[in-house]
Design an enzyme around this catalytic site. Structure first.
Site, PDB file in Angstrom:
ATOM      1  N   HIS A 146      -6.656   7.267  -2.725  1.00  0.00           N
ATOM      2  CA  HIS A 146      -7.524   6.263  -2.105  1.00  0.00           C
ATOM      3  C   HIS A 146      -6.885   5.418  -0.985  1.00  0.00           C
ATOM      4  O   HIS A 146      -7.608   4.838  -0.178  1.00  0.00           O
ATOM      5  CB  HIS A 146      -8.123   5.331  -3.170  1.00  0.00           C
ATOM      6  N   HIS A 190       0.834  -1.214   0.000  1.00  0.00           N
ATOM      7  CA  HIS A 190       0.000   0.000   0.000  1.00  0.00           C
ATOM      8  C   HIS A 190       0.865   1.260   0.000  1.00  0.00           C
ATOM      9  O   HIS A 190       0.796   2.082   0.921  1.00  0.00           O
ATOM     10  CB  HIS A 190      -0.959  -0.011   1.201  1.00  0.00           C
ATOM     11  N   ASN A 191       1.637   1.398  -1.044  1.00  0.00           N
ATOM     12  CA  ASN A 191       2.557   2.531  -1.152  1.00  0.00           C
ATOM     13  C   ASN A 191       2.148   3.394  -2.354  1.00  0.00           C
ATOM     14  O   ASN A 191       1.119   3.155  -2.985  1.00  0.00           O
ATOM     15  CB  ASN A 191       3.981   1.999  -1.318  1.00  0.00           C
ATOM     16  N   ARG A 192       2.987   4.363  -2.680  1.00  0.00           N
ATOM     17  CA  ARG A 192       2.599   5.293  -3.757  1.00  0.00           C
ATOM     18  C   ARG A 192       2.607   4.618  -5.132  1.00  0.00           C
ATOM     19  O   ARG A 192       1.950   5.097  -6.050  1.00  0.00           O
ATOM     20  CB  ARG A 192       3.487   6.547  -3.739  1.00  0.00           C
ATOM     21  N   ILE A 193       3.314   3.497  -5.241  1.00  0.00           N
ATOM     22  CA  ILE A 193       3.281   2.787  -6.544  1.00  0.00           C
ATOM     23  C   ILE A 193       1.884   2.184  -6.745  1.00  0.00           C
ATOM     24  O   ILE A 193       1.334   2.215  -7.845  1.00  0.00           O
ATOM     25  CB  ILE A 193       4.349   1.673  -6.641  1.00  0.00           C
TER      26      ILE A 193
HETATM   27  P1  AMP Z   1      -7.038  -1.660  -1.009  1.00  0.00           P
HETATM   28  O1  AMP Z   1      -6.611  -1.867   0.402  1.00  0.00           O
HETATM   29  O2  AMP Z   1      -7.825  -0.401  -1.246  1.00  0.00           O
HETATM   30  O3  AMP Z   1      -5.888  -1.734  -1.959  1.00  0.00           O
HETATM   31  O4  AMP Z   1      -8.079  -2.830  -1.306  1.00  0.00           O
HETATM   32  C1  AMP Z   1      -7.765  -3.979  -2.002  1.00  0.00           C
HETATM   33  C2  AMP Z   1      -7.560  -5.157  -1.087  1.00  0.00           C
HETATM   34  O5  AMP Z   1      -7.584  -6.316  -1.901  1.00  0.00           O
HETATM   35  C3  AMP Z   1      -6.205  -5.192  -0.412  1.00  0.00           C
HETATM   36  O6  AMP Z   1      -6.188  -4.549   0.810  1.00  0.00           O
HETATM   37  C4  AMP Z   1      -5.966  -6.676  -0.223  1.00  0.00           C
HETATM   38  O7  AMP Z   1      -6.570  -7.134   0.952  1.00  0.00           O
HETATM   39  C5  AMP Z   1      -6.722  -7.288  -1.378  1.00  0.00           C
HETATM   40  N1  AMP Z   1      -5.819  -7.713  -2.447  1.00  0.00           N
HETATM   41  C6  AMP Z   1      -5.363  -6.992  -3.485  1.00  0.00           C
HETATM   42  N2  AMP Z   1      -4.574  -7.731  -4.279  1.00  0.00           N
HETATM   43  C7  AMP Z   1      -4.515  -8.956  -3.719  1.00  0.00           C
HETATM   44  C8  AMP Z   1      -3.885 -10.180  -4.068  1.00  0.00           C
HETATM   45  N3  AMP Z   1      -3.135 -10.299  -5.174  1.00  0.00           N
HETATM   46  N4  AMP Z   1      -4.062 -11.221  -3.253  1.00  0.00           N
HETATM   47  C9  AMP Z   1      -4.832 -11.136  -2.152  1.00  0.00           C
HETATM   48  N5  AMP Z   1      -5.472 -10.030  -1.780  1.00  0.00           N
HETATM   49  C10 AMP Z   1      -5.323  -8.955  -2.545  1.00  0.00           C
HETATM   50 ZN    ZN Z   2      -5.845   0.238  -2.922  1.00  0.00          ZN
END
Ligand code: AMP
Ligand code: ZN
Length: 453
Positions: free
Chosen positions: A199, A136-139
């Site tokens: 976000h 959960h970084n800027r990338i």
């Molecule tokens: P966000 O936190 O806004 O990025 O919401 C997306 C959520 O989806 C993340 O917090 C992760 O829990 C989940 N997520 C995204 N990519 C994956 C992945 N490849 N495998 C498992 N969970 C994922």
């Molecule tokens: Zn996200």
């Protein structure tokens, strides 16, 4: 201000800014000392802008002329945009540079008279507020912004709202191809891109469920509801409201109000707890869907940001693999934290019991696929020239197959253990919806931990 709907393909890069190079003052009554003082205060508060060079309040320098011709950003409209390669070149400024590029291509600087200094002040402060953590970084923020851009800029053929006469034996005519960008208002588009960049601002690398369990002060503040998403939205909005960052200052009050409403709606929609509800609302609405209707465009915007947020399984394997390694590492860091606190380790977060393929299989089958499928079936996913279907679907099916093969190999090589990691999966912890959620979760592992909150 007249800035309604796009009727163009984004043009490649112009420079609109030269006229603002030096602060001017037309007030004849002010002394030159007053003028000097004002200029220096405004410089101190707002950064500087000389010819094509913008220097932010904290000294970060951007040459817009260089940015306008930066070959690194020439593939912004490609789904396989090499985000990690570019982030290695611009580790501290990937998000502000990409946002600039996308705003330029969408003509948002010109349409909304966006001040470049305030723009860079804001987006650079925003990217600095993302933590240096694996996922959960800027990338990731830049990747979600890129996803929103890709999904909105290419022509699609929405299949919804097509009324077929019951008497007619003829198939419904193929809908007109048009980009979603061309059907959204420019304000909606700017809100979508801004929300994507904002976000996950200040994400601490822990899940909502974790913050609730440990009674983190954010969980207390937001009463355990969409804790992180509320935090990202509220804190990044505070940052935007600082006068030196307020790049939306030229919106009129009604636009400002709508912009805020849209940004909040888009950010809050990224909480996976609402995942199935949003898909269900979309499916229920399909027959009557009309992109002339504001609320329908909002719903489509939510699908776009959600798809962009969980896009990794729909990317070519190399990119998907890197994102997977990153989310797993962030999960393991939470698992380590849970161990230190004597808490039960959330499934899939124990680095001593890594189950990457199973996590991906489950995430794709139960979370990504229902959304991608809903968008694909309604014609919302771009199908680029030369392809028979959307590259998102092709990649997702390929990646899913690879993970399933890996599971088969693992199963063949090892005796099965008692529960195979299928209890209280982290996906479900993150994606569990209200108790009247639809069926897709039925097949997935238990949702106990989230539902019992
Ligand atoms: P966000 O936190 O806004 O990025 O919401 C997306 C959520 O989806 C993340 O917090 C992760 O829990 C989940 N997520 C995204 N990519 C994956 C992945 N490849 N495998 C498992 N969970 C994922
Ligand atoms: Zn996200």
């Amino acid at each position: 201000m007249q800035k309604k709907f796009f009727k163009f393909q984004p043009s490649y890069i112009k420079n609109y800014w030269k006229t603002e190079a030096t602060p001017t003052n037309n007030n004849e009554h002010e002394t030159s000392v007053d003028q000097l003082r004002k200029a220096s205060v405004s410089r101190k508060e707002s950064g500087t802008h000389v010819d094509t060079v913008v220097t932010t309040i904290d000294g970060q320098r951007y040459d817009t002329k260089e940015l306008d011709h930066d070959p690194d950003f020439s593939e912004t409209a490609e789904w396989a945009f090499p985000i990690f390669q570019i982030s290695r070149k611009y580790p501290k400024t990937i998000l502000s540079r990409l946002t600039y590029n996308i705003f330029q291509q969408s003509e948002l600087f010109r349409i909304f008279k966006v001040s470049p200094i305030k723009f860079f002040n804001f987006f650079h402060a925003l990217e600095k507020g993302y933590w240096e953590i694996p996922y959960h970084n800027r990338i990731h923020a830049a990747d979600v912004l890129h996803g929103c851009y890709y999904l909105s800029v290419h022509p699609v053929r929405p299949q919804f709202g097509v009324v077929k006469s019951p008497d007619s034996l003829l198939p419904a005519p193929l809908p007109q191809a048009a980009s979603i960008m061309s059907q959204m208002s420019t304000l909606e588009l700017m809100a979508l891109f801004t929300a994507a960049a904002m976000h996950d601002y200040d994400h601490p690398g822990r899940t909502n469920a974790f913050l609730v369990t440990v009674e983190d002060k954010k969980a207390i503040l937001y009463n355990d509801r969409s804790v992180l998403e509320n935090h990202h939205a509220a804190e990044s909005w505070k940052l935007l409201n600082k006068s030196e960052n307020h790049f939306i200052e030229n919106l009129d009050p009604a636009e400002m109000k709508r912009f805020r409403y849209l940004v909040l709606e888009y950010i809050l929609a990224t909480d996976l707890k609402q995942h199935f509800e949003i898909i269900m609302t979309f499916n229920d609405r399909l027959a009557d869907m009309d992109l002339q209707v504001e609320s329908d465009r909002l719903l489509v915007g939510k699908l776009l940001i959600k798809m962009a947020d969980i896009n990794s399984p729909t990317k070519p394997y190399g990119l998907h693999r890197q994102w997977t390694d990153r989310i797993c590492e962030e999960f393991y860091e939470q698992g380590d934290d849970e161990r230190r606190r004597n808490l039960a380790i959330t499934p899939y977060m124990d680095r001593g019991d890594a189950q990457v393929a199973k996590l991906q299989d489950s995430f794709i089958a139960h979370v990504v696929s229902p959304l991608a499928q809903a968008m694909h079936e309604s014609g919302l996913l771009p199908i680029l020239p030369g392809l028979e279907t959307s590259e998102l679907m092709i990649n997702m099916q390929h990646n899913h197959r690879k993970w399933k093969e890996e599971i088969e190999i693992e199963t063949a090589n090892y005796e099965p253990t008692c529960n195979g990691g299928s209890v209280n999966g982290v996906i479900e912890e993150e994606s569990a919806s209200t108790s009247d959620s639809p069926d897709p979760r039925r097949d997935s592992p238990s949702l106990d931990s989230e539902l019992s909150q």
